[in-house]
Scaffold this active site. Sequence first.
Site, PDB file in Angstrom:
ATOM      1  N   GLU A 250       0.886  -1.177   0.000  1.00 53.54           N
ATOM      2  CA  GLU A 250       0.000   0.000   0.000  1.00 53.54           C
ATOM      3  C   GLU A 250       0.915   1.215   0.000  1.00 53.54           C
ATOM      4  OE1 GLU A 250      -2.327  -0.829   3.479  1.00 53.54           O
ATOM      5  OE2 GLU A 250      -3.590  -2.237   2.414  1.00 53.54           O
ATOM      6  N   CYS A 284      -1.801   9.228   3.013  1.00 54.98           N
ATOM      7  CA  CYS A 284      -1.653   8.691   1.655  1.00 54.98           C
ATOM      8  C   CYS A 284      -2.886   8.985   0.809  1.00 54.98           C
ATOM      9  CB  CYS A 284      -1.426   7.191   1.734  1.00 54.98           C
ATOM     10  SG  CYS A 284      -2.689   6.342   2.699  1.00 54.98           S
ATOM     11  N   GLU A 385       3.996  13.462  -4.665  1.00 59.12           N
ATOM     12  CA  GLU A 385       3.304  13.420  -3.373  1.00 59.12           C
ATOM     13  C   GLU A 385       4.061  14.316  -2.395  1.00 59.12           C
ATOM     14  OE1 GLU A 385       3.657   9.763  -1.072  1.00 59.12           O
ATOM     15  OE2 GLU A 385       1.525   9.882  -0.594  1.00 59.12           O
TER      16      GLU A 385
HETATM   17  P1  NAD Z   1       8.837   4.914   3.742  1.00 58.73           P
HETATM   18  O1  NAD Z   1       8.632   4.120   2.519  1.00 58.73           O
HETATM   19  O2  NAD Z   1       9.975   5.846   3.816  1.00 58.73           O
HETATM   20  O3  NAD Z   1       8.967   3.963   5.013  1.00 58.73           O
HETATM   21  C1  NAD Z   1       7.991   3.013   5.336  1.00 58.73           C
HETATM   22  C2  NAD Z   1       8.643   1.860   6.057  1.00 58.73           C
HETATM   23  O4  NAD Z   1       9.525   1.195   5.164  1.00 58.73           O
HETATM   24  C3  NAD Z   1       9.484   2.270   7.266  1.00 58.73           C
HETATM   25  O5  NAD Z   1       9.288   1.324   8.289  1.00 58.73           O
HETATM   26  C4  NAD Z   1      10.893   2.212   6.710  1.00 58.73           C
HETATM   27  O6  NAD Z   1      11.881   1.990   7.690  1.00 58.73           O
HETATM   28  C5  NAD Z   1      10.787   1.037   5.769  1.00 58.73           C
HETATM   29  N1  NAD Z   1      11.793   1.001   4.706  1.00 58.73           N
HETATM   30  C6  NAD Z   1      12.336   2.069   4.048  1.00 58.73           C
HETATM   31  N2  NAD Z   1      13.202   1.625   3.110  1.00 58.73           N
HETATM   32  C7  NAD Z   1      13.207   0.267   3.178  1.00 58.73           C
HETATM   33  C8  NAD Z   1      13.914  -0.760   2.487  1.00 58.73           C
HETATM   34  N3  NAD Z   1      14.771  -0.470   1.504  1.00 58.73           N
HETATM   35  N4  NAD Z   1      13.673  -2.045   2.829  1.00 58.73           N
HETATM   36  C9  NAD Z   1      12.793  -2.344   3.794  1.00 58.73           C
HETATM   37  N5  NAD Z   1      12.129  -1.421   4.510  1.00 58.73           N
HETATM   38  C10 NAD Z   1      12.315  -0.126   4.192  1.00 58.73           C
HETATM   39  O7  NAD Z   1       7.462   5.679   3.986  1.00 58.73           O
HETATM   40  P2  NAD Z   1       7.109   6.718   5.143  1.00 58.73           P
HETATM   41  O8  NAD Z   1       7.807   8.005   4.858  1.00 58.73           O
HETATM   42  O9  NAD Z   1       7.282   6.076   6.470  1.00 58.73           O
HETATM   43  O10 NAD Z   1       5.541   6.882   4.920  1.00 58.73           O
HETATM   44  C11 NAD Z   1       4.991   7.772   4.026  1.00 58.73           C
HETATM   45  C12 NAD Z   1       4.609   7.080   2.731  1.00 58.73           C
HETATM   46  O11 NAD Z   1       3.718   6.017   3.021  1.00 58.73           O
HETATM   47  C13 NAD Z   1       3.853   7.984   1.784  1.00 58.73           C
HETATM   48  O12 NAD Z   1       4.270   7.751   0.473  1.00 58.73           O
HETATM   49  C14 NAD Z   1       2.407   7.537   1.955  1.00 58.73           C
HETATM   50  O13 NAD Z   1       1.563   7.820   0.877  1.00 58.73           O
HETATM   51  C15 NAD Z   1       2.567   6.082   2.168  1.00 58.73           C
HETATM   52  N6  NAD Z   1       1.397   5.531   2.843  1.00 58.73           N
HETATM   53  C16 NAD Z   1       0.554   4.728   2.128  1.00 58.73           C
HETATM   54  C17 NAD Z   1      -0.592   4.226   2.726  1.00 58.73           C
HETATM   55  C18 NAD Z   1      -1.554   3.352   1.983  1.00 58.73           C
HETATM   56  O14 NAD Z   1      -2.401   2.730   2.625  1.00 58.73           O
HETATM   57  N7  NAD Z   1      -1.470   3.272   0.674  1.00 58.73           N
HETATM   58  C19 NAD Z   1      -0.857   4.524   4.062  1.00 58.73           C
HETATM   59  C20 NAD Z   1       0.036   5.337   4.756  1.00 58.73           C
HETATM   60  C21 NAD Z   1       1.172   5.827   4.138  1.00 58.73           C
END
Ligand code: NAD
Length: 483
Positions: A250, A284, A385
């Site tokens: 997601e 999101c 975004e």
């Molecule tokens: P992010 O992708 O930076 O991090 C999310 C998670 O992924 C964190 O726990 C992070 O440590 C981990 N992560 C980062 N790089 C990784 C890798 N290479 N391997 C494994 N894990 C890794 O996102 P964020 O900044 O925490 O959240 C914001 C983003 O999330 C926005 O783009 C938002 O739209 C999205 N979001 C989507 C939904 C949905 O339901 N579609 C809901 C909430 C947030």
Amino acid sequence: MREILHFIDGEFVPSEDGATFESVTPIDNTVIARVALGGTAEVDRAVAAARRAFPEWAGMGPEARRELLMRVADGIEERLDELAEWETRDMGKPITAARTKDMPRSAYNFRFFADYAVQAGTKAWDKPWDGVFTYELREPLGVVGSISPWNFPLMLLTWKVAPALAFGCTVVAKPAEQSPITASLLAEICRDVGMPPGVFNVVHGYGPESAGEALTTHPDVDAITFTGESNTGRAIMAAAAPTMKKLSFEMGGKSANIVCADADLDAAVAGSLRGIFVNQGEVCLAGSRLLVQRPIYEEFLARLVEGAEAWKVGDPLDPSTQMGPLVSEEHLEKVLSYIELAQEEGAKLVTGGHRLVDGELAEGNYVAPTIFADADNSMRVCQDEIFGPVEMVMPFDEVEEAIEIANQSRYGLAGMVWTRDLDTAHRVAREVRTGTMWVNCFFVRDLRAPFGGYKDSGLGREGGDYSYEFFTESKAVVMKLDG
Ligand code: NAD
């Protein structure tokens, strides 16, 4: 200052090498917790514990699991104020939202899926003319890695963890490094209700070259359920390919909020303000591209600006606050740089557009609710975004044009349409290529429905049967019939 440890095999433990990182509150950018920094060693131990716990947990059946998961939901409710306060301190969301929305929904995630798993059945295909009867068996998938973001830390973690556990999987969760605290409080609740060791584990750390990556490359993790940025999804997909994990993603969004001239304007204004300013715009699903039909454009914009200027920004621990600080200084810089870019690209700033630095706000990451008018969908600020309280407003003439603009995006997570015309509502709902469309409402969810995104916004769906499919393996059993 709190000390936050990993939760592995039923125990709170530090990292093997003693490494830690700091969790900073966006309210004043001071350190509120020292957090164990996990890596390959901790993920290995957590996955091994989850694997050991799997046969018993899977074999226990959904009714016995339901008993425990309902107690987890009760535990969240009993500690609701404490959980809400830490969530707010950790990532800046208004305490009232944490208390009345995020925490109740976190408990509900457990209740909903605990019940759902008891009800879930399988299909059968009777084919007597060929002398066979085929039925489907569903088995828990195995060890699931759950990787979650910081914007709704406990709500989104439980959205993944609750169904995984309810359908019989064991879990290693990696919460976002910006907001690790409530995941550990949830682990305390799981321990206190008597969840068997290893069923639910939490390893803290970063993503790349840290706990996140260790989870995505681990050969004994069967699936990754991830919520976060689309680029992170790409990295996880590549990392998970050699071990062929099942994936559910997601991801990001840039949703179009379409307001037609015949809409109930009071509802549309209120919904549009919530659609971009709730949770500081760190949502999101945010309706961050606002398309307004030309005859009402000026009036709607004026009412929107009035609403934005009345939106109460301040200390998120104050129950009357509607918008708190952005999650981190780094994120604040990113949002401010997009505000600058919007002006360079020629959008017209009509309110906000700056950091708030009055009094105590100077220590935190506060941004004024910001609206740009007369934007063009080809601008980068309409394509990227921003993930902050920044609305890009643009006019449209005919509904076809609004649909076309809505679809000119690499994202396809959500969308809204405000109209009193049934044909328009159906048409927009059908033709906008997005995972969720809201008609005359916003943010309302039915957890039985599919949730996910088109295009760069997602991979697969979760919710109800969709979660059941993801967290189980399906087997066809073909039986020869006599005669
Ligand atoms: P992010 O992708 O930076 O991090 C999310 C998670 O992924 C964190 O726990 C992070 O440590 C981990 N992560 C980062 N790089 C990784 C890798 N290479 N391997 C494994 N894990 C890794 O996102 P964020 O900044 O925490 O959240 C914001 C983003 O999330 C926005 O783009 C938002 O739209 C999205 N979001 C989507 C939904 C949905 O339901 N579609 C809901 C909430 C947030």
